[in-house]
Design a protein around this motif. Structure first.
Motif, PDB file in Angstrom:
ATOM      1  N   ILE A   1      -0.291  -2.296  -0.267  1.00 51.90           N
ATOM      2  CA  ILE A   1      -1.242  -1.835  -0.272  1.00 51.90           C
ATOM      3  C   ILE A   1      -2.093  -3.754  -0.116  1.00 51.90           C
ATOM      4  CG2 ILE A   1      -3.534  -0.867  -0.624  1.00 51.90           C
ATOM      5  CD1 ILE A   1      -2.156   1.778  -0.690  1.00 51.90           C
ATOM      6  N   SER A   2      -2.118  -3.715  -1.084  1.00 49.31           N
ATOM      7  CA  SER A   2      -2.107  -5.064  -1.481  1.00 49.31           C
ATOM      8  C   SER A   2      -2.718  -6.620  -0.747  1.00 49.31           C
ATOM      9  CB  SER A   2      -2.115  -5.567  -3.083  1.00 49.31           C
ATOM     10  OG  SER A   2      -1.594  -5.330  -4.045  1.00 49.31           O
ATOM     11  N   MET A   3      -1.025  -6.245  -0.515  1.00 48.88           N
ATOM     12  CA  MET A   3      -1.608  -7.217   0.822  1.00 48.88           C
ATOM     13  C   MET A   3      -2.308  -7.330   1.927  1.00 48.88           C
ATOM     14  SD  MET A   3       3.374  -7.893   1.010  1.00 48.88           S
ATOM     15  CE  MET A   3       2.964  -9.549   2.323  1.00 48.88           C
ATOM     16  N   LEU A   4      -2.466  -5.719   2.683  1.00 41.36           N
ATOM     17  CA  LEU A   4      -2.907  -5.740   3.652  1.00 41.36           C
ATOM     18  C   LEU A   4      -4.711  -5.633   2.895  1.00 41.36           C
ATOM     19  CD1 LEU A   4      -0.719  -2.441   5.249  1.00 41.36           C
ATOM     20  CD2 LEU A   4      -1.437  -4.245   6.313  1.00 41.36           C
ATOM     21  N   GLN A   5      -4.615  -5.283   1.984  1.00 41.03           N
ATOM     22  CA  GLN A   5      -6.088  -5.612   1.790  1.00 41.03           C
ATOM     23  C   GLN A   5      -6.571  -7.177   1.832  1.00 41.03           C
ATOM     24  OE1 GLN A   5      -7.675  -2.756  -1.224  1.00 41.03           O
ATOM     25  NE2 GLN A   5      -6.098  -3.242  -2.071  1.00 41.03           N
ATOM     26  N   ASP A   6      -5.772  -7.663   1.891  1.00 43.87           N
ATOM     27  CA  ASP A   6      -5.788  -9.067   1.035  1.00 43.87           C
ATOM     28  C   ASP A   6      -5.588  -9.960   2.815  1.00 43.87           C
ATOM     29  OD1 ASP A   6      -5.769 -11.985   0.098  1.00 43.87           O
ATOM     30  OD2 ASP A   6      -4.150 -12.571   1.244  1.00 43.87           O
ATOM     31  N   ASP A   7      -5.248  -9.165   3.775  1.00 43.08           N
ATOM     32  CA  ASP A   7      -5.364  -9.039   4.886  1.00 43.08           C
ATOM     33  C   ASP A   7      -4.484  -8.471   6.140  1.00 43.08           C
ATOM     34  OD1 ASP A   7      -5.111 -10.927   7.723  1.00 43.08           O
ATOM     35  OD2 ASP A   7      -3.783 -12.644   7.054  1.00 43.08           O
ATOM     36  N   ALA A   8      -4.916  -7.720   6.490  1.00 39.16           N
ATOM     37  CA  ALA A   8      -4.276  -6.567   7.576  1.00 39.16           C
ATOM     38  C   ALA A   8      -3.852  -7.364   8.294  1.00 39.16           C
ATOM     39  CB  ALA A   8      -6.053  -5.482   7.914  1.00 39.16           C
TER      40      ALA A   8
END
Length: 153
Positions: free
Chosen positions: A9-16
């Protein structure tokens, strides 16, 4: 939700647009199990939507206005009517019902004061409003769409 889900989730929030292969490698999974986890997060509603974040200045809506509204009307019918009309104003990007002295708080983005005045006039036409107070942001010191993941169950 476990540590791996939180990292995803953190990675996708940073760059989907991060490739699943990169996410999988970072969280020590193979691609298919990582993809399945992402799909489960979407199905559970944890990931609601993937969107493009645009630059407000480049879209000529670089002025942020916080609009505080107080009303003497507190019926459900009034709220329903007011909320629907506010949601129809494209410059309104956030809209909250509040506790305390202010009944509603709106964040709007506009190119200039004249555009804000048009938003203001639309607001006061909607319903009986006791008070409208606006504050213009002078400088954005922090902006993030990423939510903290450490509290997730």
């Amino acid at each position: 939700m476990d540590t791996i889900d939180r990292k995803i989730i953190s990675m996708l929030q940073d760059d989907a647009e991060t490739p699943i292969s990169v996410i999988a490698e970072t969280v020590s999974l193979s691609v298919t199990p990582c993809w399945r986890r992402i799909q489960k997060l979407k199905e559970a509603g944890v990931i609601r939507k993937q969107v493009a974040l645009c630059d407000a200045t480049k879209l000529n809506v670089g002025v942020t206005v916080f609009i505080s509204i107080r009303t003497s009307q507190h019926s459900q019918a009034w709220l329903d009517k007011f909320a629907q009309h506010v949601k129809d104003i494209p410059e309104v990007v956030e809209f909250y019902r509040m506790s305390g002295d202010v009944d509603y708080l709106i964040r709007a983005v506009v190119p200039d004061i004249a555009a804000y005045d048009r938003v203001y006039k639309r607001l006061i036409k909607i319903s009986d409003i006791y008070d409208v107070s606006s504050s213009f942001a002078m400088e954005q010191l922090k902006y993030s769409t990423a939510l903290p993941v450490d509290y997730a169950p």
